[in-house]
Design a protein around this motif. Structure first.
Motif, PDB file in Angstrom:
ATOM      1  N   MET A   1     -26.725  -3.278 -38.173  1.00  0.00           N
ATOM      2  CA  MET A   1     -27.403  -2.632 -39.564  1.00  0.00           C
ATOM      3  C   MET A   1     -28.506  -3.606 -40.078  1.00  0.00           C
ATOM      4  SD  MET A   1     -24.989  -2.397 -42.740  1.00  0.00           S
ATOM      5  CE  MET A   1     -24.090  -1.648 -41.529  1.00  0.00           C
ATOM      6  N   THR A   2     -29.575  -2.442 -40.417  1.00  0.00           N
ATOM      7  CA  THR A   2     -30.632  -3.647 -41.235  1.00  0.00           C
ATOM      8  C   THR A   2     -30.213  -4.295 -42.295  1.00  0.00           C
ATOM      9  OG1 THR A   2     -31.308  -0.999 -42.235  1.00  0.00           O
ATOM     10  CG2 THR A   2     -32.209  -1.660 -40.164  1.00  0.00           C
ATOM     11  N   SER A   4     -30.541  -4.533 -46.320  1.00  0.00           N
ATOM     12  CA  SER A   4     -30.913  -3.756 -47.948  1.00  0.00           C
ATOM     13  C   SER A   4     -32.410  -3.675 -47.984  1.00  0.00           C
ATOM     14  CB  SER A   4     -30.130  -4.043 -48.619  1.00  0.00           C
ATOM     15  OG  SER A   4     -29.806  -4.976 -49.528  1.00  0.00           O
ATOM     16  N   ARG A  25     -37.689  -1.913 -39.083  1.00  0.00           N
ATOM     17  CA  ARG A  25     -36.844  -2.547 -38.273  1.00  0.00           C
ATOM     18  C   ARG A  25     -36.410  -2.371 -36.960  1.00  0.00           C
ATOM     19  NH1 ARG A  25     -33.558   2.560 -40.851  1.00  0.00           N
ATOM     20  NH2 ARG A  25     -32.240   2.585 -39.905  1.00  0.00           N
ATOM     21  N   LYS A  29     -31.693  -3.831 -36.290  1.00  0.00           N
ATOM     22  CA  LYS A  29     -31.834  -5.174 -37.156  1.00  0.00           C
ATOM     23  C   LYS A  29     -32.946  -4.529 -38.093  1.00  0.00           C
ATOM     24  CE  LYS A  29     -28.407  -7.108 -33.564  1.00  0.00           C
ATOM     25  NZ  LYS A  29     -27.873  -6.132 -33.159  1.00  0.00           N
ATOM     26  N   THR A  43     -29.455  -9.140 -39.798  1.00  0.00           N
ATOM     27  CA  THR A  43     -28.456  -7.848 -39.475  1.00  0.00           C
ATOM     28  C   THR A  43     -27.324  -8.015 -40.876  1.00  0.00           C
ATOM     29  OG1 THR A  43     -27.437  -6.824 -37.869  1.00  0.00           O
ATOM     30  CG2 THR A  43     -26.941  -9.188 -37.952  1.00  0.00           C
ATOM     31  N   GLU A  44     -26.584  -7.451 -41.154  1.00  0.00           N
ATOM     32  CA  GLU A  44     -25.571  -7.110 -42.633  1.00  0.00           C
ATOM     33  C   GLU A  44     -25.714  -7.784 -43.696  1.00  0.00           C
ATOM     34  OE1 GLU A  44     -22.162  -6.639 -40.341  1.00  0.00           O
ATOM     35  OE2 GLU A  44     -22.194  -5.452 -39.650  1.00  0.00           O
TER      36      GLU A  44
END
Length: 127
Positions: A1-2, A4, A25, A29, A43-44
Motif C-alpha cells: 500500500m502506498t 497516504s 508510486r 509502495k 508502505t502503509e
C-alpha cells in the motif's frame, strides 16, 4: 500500500533539509527520493530507509523490525530497506540524521550500479 497524502506531505516537510524530496508510486509502495536518488520507501504509512554495510551500525536499533520484503515464488525476499523506529516521527532532527545516512547509502548503491552497468558499444554507422 502506498503512502497516504498526509504522511507523504509530512515526510517531505521533515526531510526538506536533505534537498529536493519527491515521492512516486512503485511496486505498490511509495519510493522516497532526494535529488533523484531513492533513499527510502513507504508502505502503509511506515517509513523504511536504505541500509548497506557502511551504515548498518547506525541503524542497529531498526534491526528489531523486519526489513521491507516481498514474496516471490513462495520465498520471502528481504530488501535493503529497514523500518525507522516510530519514535523518530516525533524527533525530526534525528529522523533527518537517519535519512542522511540512508541517502549516503543510496548514493553508494547508485554509484556501484553505474560502475557495474555494461557499457554499450556504439552501433556502426552505415556508410
Amino acid at each position: 500500500m502506498t503512502a497516504s497524502d498526509s504522511f507523504a506531505a509530512f515526510l517531505r516537510d521533515q526531510l526538506a533539509p536533505l534537498g529536493r524530496v519527491t515521492m512516486r508510486r512503485m511496486f505498490g509502495k511509495t519510493g522516497v527520493f532526494c535529488d533523484g536518488v531513492m533513499l527510502g520507501m513507504v508502505t502503509e504509512d511506515t517509513f523504511y530507509v536504505r541500509v548497506d554495510a557502511h551504515n548498518r551500525a547506525t541503524f542497529k536499533e531498526a534491526e528489531s523490525a523486519p526489513p521491507l520484503n516481498y514474496e516471490k515464488k513462495g520465498s520471502t525476499i528481504d530488501l535493503a530497506f529497514w523500518r525507522v523506529p516510530e519514535r523518530l516521527i516525533d524527533e525530526p532532527d534525528e529522523l533527518v540524521l537517519w535519512a542522511r545516512a540512508a541517502l549516503a547509502a543510496a548514493r553508494r548503491v547508485a554509484a556501484k550500479r553505474q560502475r557495474a552497468a555494461p557499457r554499450r558499444k556504439p552501433k556502426p554507422r552505415p556508410s
